[in-house]
Design a protein around this motif. Sequence first.
Motif, PDB file in Angstrom:
ATOM      1  N   SER A 190      38.732  20.703  44.721  1.00 32.91           N
ATOM      2  CA  SER A 190      39.490  20.684  43.465  1.00 32.91           C
ATOM      3  C   SER A 190      39.220  19.414  42.664  1.00 32.91           C
ATOM      4  CB  SER A 190      40.985  20.850  43.744  1.00 32.91           C
ATOM      5  OG  SER A 190      41.244  22.162  44.219  1.00 32.91           O
ATOM      6  N   GLY A 191      37.950  19.015  42.633  1.00 33.64           N
ATOM      7  CA  GLY A 191      37.512  17.906  41.809  1.00 33.64           C
ATOM      8  C   GLY A 191      37.440  16.576  42.501  1.00 33.64           C
ATOM      9  N   ASN A 192      38.113  16.423  43.634  1.00 28.08           N
ATOM     10  CA  ASN A 192      38.182  15.125  44.308  1.00 28.08           C
ATOM     11  C   ASN A 192      37.241  15.056  45.502  1.00 28.08           C
ATOM     12  OD1 ASN A 192      40.366  14.223  42.602  1.00 28.08           O
ATOM     13  ND2 ASN A 192      41.731  15.512  43.812  1.00 28.08           N
ATOM     14  N   ASP A 193      36.680  13.878  45.705  1.00 30.63           N
ATOM     15  CA  ASP A 193      35.834  13.648  46.869  1.00 30.63           C
ATOM     16  C   ASP A 193      36.628  13.978  48.134  1.00 30.63           C
ATOM     17  OD1 ASP A 193      33.360  12.608  48.067  1.00 30.63           O
ATOM     18  OD2 ASP A 193      34.641  10.987  48.797  1.00 30.63           O
ATOM     19  N   GLY A 241      47.085  22.005  29.125  1.00 30.82           N
ATOM     20  CA  GLY A 241      46.523  20.967  28.266  1.00 30.82           C
ATOM     21  C   GLY A 241      45.520  20.090  28.976  1.00 30.82           C
ATOM     22  N   ASP A 242      44.567  19.572  28.206  1.00 28.11           N
ATOM     23  CA  ASP A 242      43.526  18.669  28.717  1.00 28.11           C
ATOM     24  C   ASP A 242      42.605  19.330  29.741  1.00 28.11           C
ATOM     25  OD1 ASP A 242      44.527  16.555  27.142  1.00 28.11           O
ATOM     26  OD2 ASP A 242      45.993  16.056  28.692  1.00 28.11           O
ATOM     27  N   THR A 243      42.473  20.664  29.682  1.00 23.31           N
ATOM     28  CA  THR A 243      41.527  21.350  30.551  1.00 23.31           C
ATOM     29  C   THR A 243      40.609  22.232  29.720  1.00 23.31           C
ATOM     30  OG1 THR A 243      43.004  23.220  30.954  1.00 23.31           O
ATOM     31  CG2 THR A 243      43.101  21.386  32.519  1.00 23.31           C
ATOM     32  N   LEU A 301      35.738  28.331  36.040  1.00 19.83           N
ATOM     33  CA  LEU A 301      36.300  27.081  36.553  1.00 19.83           C
ATOM     34  C   LEU A 301      37.239  26.470  35.526  1.00 19.83           C
ATOM     35  CD1 LEU A 301      33.052  25.487  38.052  1.00 19.83           C
ATOM     36  CD2 LEU A 301      34.655  27.084  39.132  1.00 19.83           C
ATOM     37  N   GLN A 302      38.409  26.075  35.988  1.00 20.59           N
ATOM     38  CA  GLN A 302      39.358  25.315  35.171  1.00 20.59           C
ATOM     39  C   GLN A 302      39.104  23.841  35.466  1.00 20.59           C
ATOM     40  OE1 GLN A 302      44.046  24.384  35.458  1.00 20.59           O
ATOM     41  NE2 GLN A 302      43.561  26.566  35.449  1.00 20.59           N
ATOM     42  N   ALA A 303      38.638  23.098  34.460  1.00 15.95           N
ATOM     43  CA  ALA A 303      38.139  21.751  34.695  1.00 15.95           C
ATOM     44  C   ALA A 303      38.814  20.731  33.796  1.00 15.95           C
ATOM     45  CB  ALA A 303      36.624  21.699  34.477  1.00 15.95           C
ATOM     46  N   ASP A 304      38.828  19.498  34.268  1.00 13.38           N
ATOM     47  CA  ASP A 304      39.346  18.385  33.481  1.00 13.38           C
ATOM     48  C   ASP A 304      38.473  18.202  32.241  1.00 13.38           C
ATOM     49  OD1 ASP A 304      41.105  15.770  33.523  1.00 13.38           O
ATOM     50  OD2 ASP A 304      39.047  15.130  33.090  1.00 13.38           O
ATOM     51  N   ALA A 305      39.107  18.072  31.076  1.00 14.07           N
ATOM     52  CA  ALA A 305      38.355  18.011  29.821  1.00 14.07           C
ATOM     53  C   ALA A 305      37.499  16.753  29.737  1.00 14.07           C
ATOM     54  CB  ALA A 305      39.318  18.081  28.636  1.00 14.07           C
TER      55      ALA A 305
END
Length: 268
Positions: A115-118, A164-166, A234-238
């Motif tokens: 989920s985006g994190n190492d 928001g912000d995705t 994929l829903q990703a951080d903008a």
Amino acid sequence: MSLRPVLPGLLAAALSPFVLAQSTPPCQATRSWVPVVELYTSQGCSSCPPADDWLRSLKQAADAQQVVPLAFHVDYWDYLGWRDPYSSAAHSARQRRLARAEGGSVVYTPQVRLSGNDFRGWRSADTVRSMLARKSSEPAADVTLSLDLRGQVLKVDARTTLPGDTVGYVAVYERMLGSKISGGENAGRTLQHDFVVRTLIGPFTPDAQGRFNLMRDIALDPSWKRADLGVALLQADADSGAARLGASLALCAAPERLSALTSSAPRR
């Protein structure tokens, strides 16, 4: 999910010899957002095969729509004497971008991101289960995915609501791949891969109310096995592009060609 058109009969097929099925029928499903696992790997990396095998072991969870696993093959080990046929400079650039967003500059393989994190606890089955369960409990809107393959073009229709912000990304991945390695650190080995990202496109932004309605035509490489392709939204951080959640759908099975049906009919 597999949809197969119903033919009215061999007689009708014989009367329509030019209606040969050249594409899969459209398939559609409503999915829930689930955690995304990204593996950054390379066939030129001697420590990567165990991680490739681990990602393949997520097949049952992926089929049950509990996780979206994706393998990004990087190209920065290609100089070691073996060019990974699934590697991409874009995948290497993505990994570097994610590292910079965390304040670092070093990339490595194999690297797993959850989920985006190492995520360095991937070797522990208990840790993986607990992390996936925690991520899966996060509320999110459902996703409707529709796929329609016409010739060499895949038509993707994705509809959902994004917070928001995705932003959204679309990945086309291929399953059940393998290579006999004749050079580099893994020379002499036969490596198996799954969920290999063939192309990643985006970012795509939702409207002001967070509604995300995407219709996109994606050109497919003729060498990709159609029966083993799938698409992940994929829903990703903008800002960073880190994939937090995902939803996936495999291409529907291709219909049988009418020519095959008519050739099997009794001849008079």
